[in-house]
Design a protein around this motif. Structure first.
Motif, PDB file in Angstrom:
ATOM      1  N   GLY A 167      43.511 -10.207  32.314  1.00 19.02           N
ATOM      2  CA  GLY A 167      43.436  -9.883  33.628  1.00 19.02           C
ATOM      3  C   GLY A 167      43.224 -11.137  34.343  1.00 19.02           C
ATOM      4  N   LEU A 168      43.016 -11.117  35.713  1.00 18.79           N
ATOM      5  CA  LEU A 168      42.814 -12.143  36.495  1.00 18.79           C
ATOM      6  C   LEU A 168      41.448 -12.359  37.246  1.00 18.79           C
ATOM      7  CD1 LEU A 168      46.102 -12.367  38.726  1.00 18.79           C
ATOM      8  CD2 LEU A 168      45.977 -13.697  36.789  1.00 18.79           C
ATOM      9  N   ARG A 169      40.736 -13.286  36.798  1.00 15.78           N
ATOM     10  CA  ARG A 169      39.193 -13.629  37.144  1.00 15.78           C
ATOM     11  C   ARG A 169      39.148 -15.189  36.980  1.00 15.78           C
ATOM     12  NH1 ARG A 169      39.061 -10.064  33.191  1.00 15.78           N
ATOM     13  NH2 ARG A 169      37.945 -11.277  31.467  1.00 15.78           N
ATOM     14  N   SER A 222      48.977 -16.186  33.338  1.00 14.58           N
ATOM     15  CA  SER A 222      47.993 -17.004  32.690  1.00 14.58           C
ATOM     16  C   SER A 222      46.897 -17.132  33.562  1.00 14.58           C
ATOM     17  CB  SER A 222      48.790 -18.058  32.108  1.00 14.58           C
ATOM     18  OG  SER A 222      49.735 -17.914  31.104  1.00 14.58           O
ATOM     19  N   ASP A 223      45.960 -17.850  33.120  1.00 11.73           N
ATOM     20  CA  ASP A 223      44.604 -18.528  33.777  1.00 11.73           C
ATOM     21  C   ASP A 223      45.040 -19.616  34.697  1.00 11.73           C
ATOM     22  OD1 ASP A 223      42.608 -16.351  32.955  1.00 11.73           O
ATOM     23  OD2 ASP A 223      43.342 -17.019  30.979  1.00 11.73           O
ATOM     24  N   GLY A 224      45.849 -20.255  34.125  1.00  7.80           N
ATOM     25  CA  GLY A 224      46.252 -21.815  34.975  1.00  7.80           C
ATOM     26  C   GLY A 224      47.815 -22.208  34.408  1.00  7.80           C
ATOM     27  N   PHE A 225      48.317 -23.168  35.120  1.00  7.15           N
ATOM     28  CA  PHE A 225      49.511 -23.570  34.858  1.00  7.15           C
ATOM     29  C   PHE A 225      49.342 -25.063  35.004  1.00  7.15           C
ATOM     30  CE2 PHE A 225      49.814 -19.346  36.252  1.00  7.15           C
ATOM     31  CZ  PHE A 225      50.610 -18.714  35.460  1.00  7.15           C
ATOM     32  N   LEU A 226      50.217 -25.699  34.087  1.00  4.04           N
ATOM     33  CA  LEU A 226      50.306 -27.316  34.387  1.00  4.04           C
ATOM     34  C   LEU A 226      51.810 -27.274  34.897  1.00  4.04           C
ATOM     35  CD1 LEU A 226      49.445 -28.761  31.096  1.00  4.04           C
ATOM     36  CD2 LEU A 226      48.401 -29.022  33.090  1.00  4.04           C
ATOM     37  N   CYS A 237      51.311 -34.915  37.128  1.00  2.00           N
ATOM     38  CA  CYS A 237      51.157 -33.682  36.600  1.00  2.00           C
ATOM     39  C   CYS A 237      49.755 -33.028  37.453  1.00  2.00           C
ATOM     40  CB  CYS A 237      50.769 -33.861  35.255  1.00  2.00           C
ATOM     41  SG  CYS A 237      50.197 -32.323  34.298  1.00  2.00           S
ATOM     42  N   PHE A 238      49.819 -31.772  37.405  1.00  4.86           N
ATOM     43  CA  PHE A 238      48.844 -30.847  38.016  1.00  4.86           C
ATOM     44  C   PHE A 238      48.300 -29.676  37.337  1.00  4.86           C
ATOM     45  CE2 PHE A 238      50.739 -33.097  41.437  1.00  4.86           C
ATOM     46  CZ  PHE A 238      49.678 -33.883  41.926  1.00  4.86           C
ATOM     47  N   LEU A 239      47.055 -29.067  37.462  1.00  2.00           N
ATOM     48  CA  LEU A 239      46.734 -28.055  36.953  1.00  2.00           C
ATOM     49  C   LEU A 239      46.432 -27.097  38.011  1.00  2.00           C
ATOM     50  CD1 LEU A 239      45.582 -26.159  34.645  1.00  2.00           C
ATOM     51  CD2 LEU A 239      43.396 -27.281  34.985  1.00  2.00           C
ATOM     52  N   VAL A 240      47.132 -25.817  38.030  1.00  2.00           N
ATOM     53  CA  VAL A 240      47.163 -25.030  39.101  1.00  2.00           C
ATOM     54  C   VAL A 240      46.330 -23.874  38.643  1.00  2.00           C
ATOM     55  CG1 VAL A 240      48.502 -23.443  40.384  1.00  2.00           C
ATOM     56  CG2 VAL A 240      49.096 -25.562  40.416  1.00  2.00           C
ATOM     57  N   PRO A 241      45.245 -23.401  39.130  1.00  2.00           N
ATOM     58  CA  PRO A 241      44.574 -22.132  38.417  1.00  2.00           C
ATOM     59  C   PRO A 241      44.959 -20.791  39.247  1.00  2.00           C
ATOM     60  CG  PRO A 241      42.953 -23.285  40.050  1.00  2.00           C
ATOM     61  CD  PRO A 241      44.192 -24.214  39.712  1.00  2.00           C
ATOM     62  N   ARG A 242      45.297 -19.750  38.496  1.00  2.00           N
ATOM     63  CA  ARG A 242      45.684 -18.567  39.438  1.00  2.00           C
ATOM     64  C   ARG A 242      44.409 -17.824  40.213  1.00  2.00           C
ATOM     65  NH1 ARG A 242      49.669 -14.574  38.384  1.00  2.00           N
ATOM     66  NH2 ARG A 242      48.751 -14.256  40.582  1.00  2.00           N
ATOM     67  N   VAL A 243      43.308 -18.096  39.636  1.00  2.00           N
ATOM     68  CA  VAL A 243      42.080 -17.628  40.408  1.00  2.00           C
ATOM     69  C   VAL A 243      41.327 -18.538  40.678  1.00  2.00           C
ATOM     70  CG1 VAL A 243      40.218 -15.925  40.426  1.00  2.00           C
ATOM     71  CG2 VAL A 243      42.483 -15.376  39.290  1.00  2.00           C
ATOM     72  N   LEU A 244      40.897 -19.087  42.080  1.00  2.00           N
ATOM     73  CA  LEU A 244      39.786 -20.006  42.440  1.00  2.00           C
ATOM     74  C   LEU A 244      38.412 -19.657  41.901  1.00  2.00           C
ATOM     75  CD1 LEU A 244      41.328 -20.766  45.944  1.00  2.00           C
ATOM     76  CD2 LEU A 244      41.822 -21.874  43.483  1.00  2.00           C
ATOM     77  N   ARG A 249      42.452 -15.262  45.103  1.00  3.80           N
ATOM     78  CA  ARG A 249      43.419 -15.589  44.458  1.00  3.80           C
ATOM     79  C   ARG A 249      43.959 -16.965  45.215  1.00  3.80           C
ATOM     80  NH1 ARG A 249      46.004 -10.855  42.037  1.00  3.80           N
ATOM     81  NH2 ARG A 249      43.999  -9.682  41.127  1.00  3.80           N
ATOM     82  N   ASN A 250      44.548 -17.956  44.255  1.00  2.23           N
ATOM     83  CA  ASN A 250      45.277 -19.100  44.462  1.00  2.23           C
ATOM     84  C   ASN A 250      46.688 -18.682  45.154  1.00  2.23           C
ATOM     85  OD1 ASN A 250      45.684 -21.897  44.974  1.00  2.23           O
ATOM     86  ND2 ASN A 250      45.486 -22.336  42.849  1.00  2.23           N
ATOM     87  N   VAL A 251      47.200 -19.567  45.908  1.00  2.06           N
ATOM     88  CA  VAL A 251      48.699 -19.091  46.500  1.00  2.06           C
ATOM     89  C   VAL A 251      49.602 -19.239  45.435  1.00  2.06           C
ATOM     90  CG1 VAL A 251      50.553 -19.624  48.153  1.00  2.06           C
ATOM     91  CG2 VAL A 251      47.985 -19.741  48.781  1.00  2.06           C
ATOM     92  N   PHE A 252      50.273 -18.235  44.885  1.00  2.00           N
ATOM     93  CA  PHE A 252      50.964 -18.204  43.725  1.00  2.00           C
ATOM     94  C   PHE A 252      52.068 -17.003  43.861  1.00  2.00           C
ATOM     95  CE2 PHE A 252      52.375 -17.601  39.269  1.00  2.00           C
ATOM     96  CZ  PHE A 252      52.385 -18.700  38.720  1.00  2.00           C
ATOM     97  N   ALA A 253      53.051 -17.169  44.825  1.00  2.00           N
ATOM     98  CA  ALA A 253      53.730 -16.072  45.008  1.00  2.00           C
ATOM     99  C   ALA A 253      54.944 -15.979  44.019  1.00  2.00           C
ATOM    100  CB  ALA A 253      54.450 -16.325  46.514  1.00  2.00           C
TER     101      ALA A 253
END
Length: 550
Positions: A167-169, A222-226, A237-244, A249-253
């Motif tokens: 789940g996305l939290r 996943s909860d985040g992405f490299l 390199c960056f870490l992108v979280p799915r949920v702030l 929700r982060n922008v993740f289309a």
């Protein structure tokens, strides 16, 4: 009285109710060889518990269900709000949760963790291969995050947790987290320096807004992405979280899920970033360097995943031949079938032995006293060499193992078609064969310590087998000639893989296994298909060693 037409005879029983770890002698012996004796009893017991679960009918049913019910994308909810969620069958969550609970993302937090985790990854991957993707990326992300100590302190405990929470939290509210990654783009593929995603620095230090399109983004729930993106000073390199952190929700289309040949249980997506919030990992312009250790870890998992597929294919073939009768007796007793099974078993044991040696090198490379420098140098060459060779041997082995089951193997219910569809994946993921071969050439040309460490490892078997000694001499001759080296790269890497594996088997495998390997793979007493070993070899012992259930 009418004759019965529905009595089933001469069909092999299902291969269930066994310990996948303990029944794999090559794997269990490798764990015993590479683990500290103090750690071994607990580790072996844990692996046997996982092995019994992997061999259960329940787990095998979960694996089948996860693949028969692939993930589905929901871009919007019923009211038209963008949600970008992927729904999975409950079996996916059961298999993935069991992998997390078994510590398959926790190698960095456990003594002897890489060997223990490698063995567990091989065991549990035989249930279902697709879920290995998020497990692998989560495991491999840890060394990359350590380039940014504050991020590592925040995320590493989540990634090495043995708790799975779907789940996305916000990640901070979860007892465990998973990471995916998005490196490749449609214009670049393996050439990540062709990346066009743009990173714009925000007011807060280390925070950026990303804009771009990722062609392959693995495990999108996943909860985040490299990810890689181009900042002011270059590829970073960056870490992108799915949920702030505030729960939004982060922008993740997610534009679409890929319709793949195999790996059907796992979601691979195309995603777009449009002002997507991210945190920098490592310095600007050092993105590729930041990810070097992550790439090495995922490449090793490609070796482990292929070795697991090979082992399961061999186990199924030997099991079938044990119980199936033809031409007056069990198939396994027929000399020609025995030759085929022995050849397959030999290839599988070679892959397992090589994979566990690399895992042991990962443990040694982390030694706090600095003694692991030679093992780090060894891994620099050995990982791409093994990734190239083992992943390429997987598909022909699975095809031949399927043929051992005849028409039964071509039927979906046997499980063999799923193994076959999965078999090419690891040779493509994390760099195809040419990418691995070119990486080996770079290491040979730029890092002499890597070649020295490789030759030291191979040289530990010097004098033990004349065919191995001759193959090493031939390799040195090949390396001494720099003309047309790129065009010869696959040839060179193949020879490196064979002499390294031969050295390991001569030192650690039973005599009949080492003899058969050196005779066929190094001595040339072999044909162009499996089942062409010299008939004078001890083929019966090689097959018996591979039998999954006594």
């Amino acid at each position: 009285m009418a004759a019965s037409t529905h009595t089933v005879t001469n069909q092999s029983p299902p291969l269930t109710g066994y310990d996948v770890f303990a029944a794999d002698r090559a794997l269990s012996e490798a764990v015993a060889r590479h683990l500290d004796p103090v750690l071994l009893p607990v580790a072996a017991a844990e692996l046997s518990v996982l092995g019994e679960a992997a061999g259960s009918a329940q787990a095998q049913e979960w694996g089948a269900q996860a693949n028969e019910n692939p993930p589905k994308l929901r871009t919007h909810d019923r009211y038209g709000h963008r949600i970008d969620e992927v729904d999975f069958h409950p079996a996916w969550h059961r298999v993935l949760g069991k992998g997390v609970g078994a510590g398959l993302t926790a190698a960095w937090a456990t003594p002897g963790g890489h060997v223990r985790r490698a063995a567990g990854f091989m065991v549990w991957s035989q249930v279902e291969a697709g879920h290995g993707c998020p497990l692998s990326m989560t495991h491999a992300a840890v060394p990359a995050l350590r380039a940014e100590p504050d991020l590592a302190a925040e995320w590493e405990p989540r990634l090495t947790s043995r708790v799975y929470e779907a789940g996305l939290r916000p990640a901070a509210s979860k007892a465990g987290a998973l990471l995916g990654m998005g490196m490749t783009e449609k214009q670049g593929g393996s050439d990540v320096r062709g990346n066009s995603t743009v990173a714009r620095a925000l007011a807060a230090d280390g925070e950026y807004a990303l804009t771009g399109h990722k062609w392959f983004c693995s495990a999108p729930m996943s909860d985040g992405f490299l990810v890689l993106a181009r900042a002011a000073d270059g590829l970073t390199c960056f870490l992108v979280p799915r949920v702030l952190g505030d729960g939004s929700r982060n922008v993740f289309a997610i534009q679409r899920l890929k319709d793949k040949l195999g790996n059907r249980s796992n979601a691979s997506a195309e995603v777009e970033f449009d002002g997507t919030w991210a945190r920098r990992v490592g310095p600007e312009g050092r993105g590729v360097r930041t990810l070097v250790e992550m790439v090495a870890a995922t490449r090793l998992d490609c070796v482990l995943g292929s070795a697991a597929l090979m082992r399961q294919a061999v186990a199924q073939a030997v099991h079938h031949a044990t119980h199936r009768e033809a031409f007056g007796g069990p198939l396994i007793d027929k000399p020609l079938m025995r030759n085929v099974l022995a050849d397959l078993a030999l290839e599988s044991e070679a892959a397992t032995t090589l994979a566990l040696r690399l895992a042991a090198a990962c443990d040694a490379a982390e030694a706090a006293d600095g003694s692991g420098e030679s093992e780090r140098a060894f891994l620099r060459l050995a990982v791409p060499v093994a990734k190239y060779w083992v992943t390429k041997r997987c598909t022909p082995l699975v095809v031949e193992a399927l043929e051992c089951l005849g028409g039964n193997g071509y039927v979906e219910e046997s499980g063999m078609p799923r193994l076959l569809r999965e078999s090419p994946l690891n040779s493509v993921w994390e760099g195809s064969g040419n990418v691995q071969a070119l990486d080996v050439l770079r290491a040979l040309q730029r890092e002499p310590s890597a070649l020295n460490a490789f030759l030291v490892e191979v040289g530990r078997a010097r004098g033990a087998d004349h065919r191995l000694d001759r193959a090493v001499r031939d390799l040195l001759t090949e390396l001494a000639d720099l003309s047309g080296l790129e065009a010869r790269a696959r040839r060179v890497v193949e020879r490196m893989a064979l002499v390294l594996t031969g050295s390991l088997l001569v030192r650690f495998a039973p005599a009949e296994v080492a003899d058969a390997f050196c005779s066929s793979r190094l001595g040339g007493d072999w044909g162009h298909a499996f089942g062409t070993l010299a008939h004078t070899l001890d083929l019966r012992s090689v097959v018996e060693r591979a039998r999954p259930v006594a």
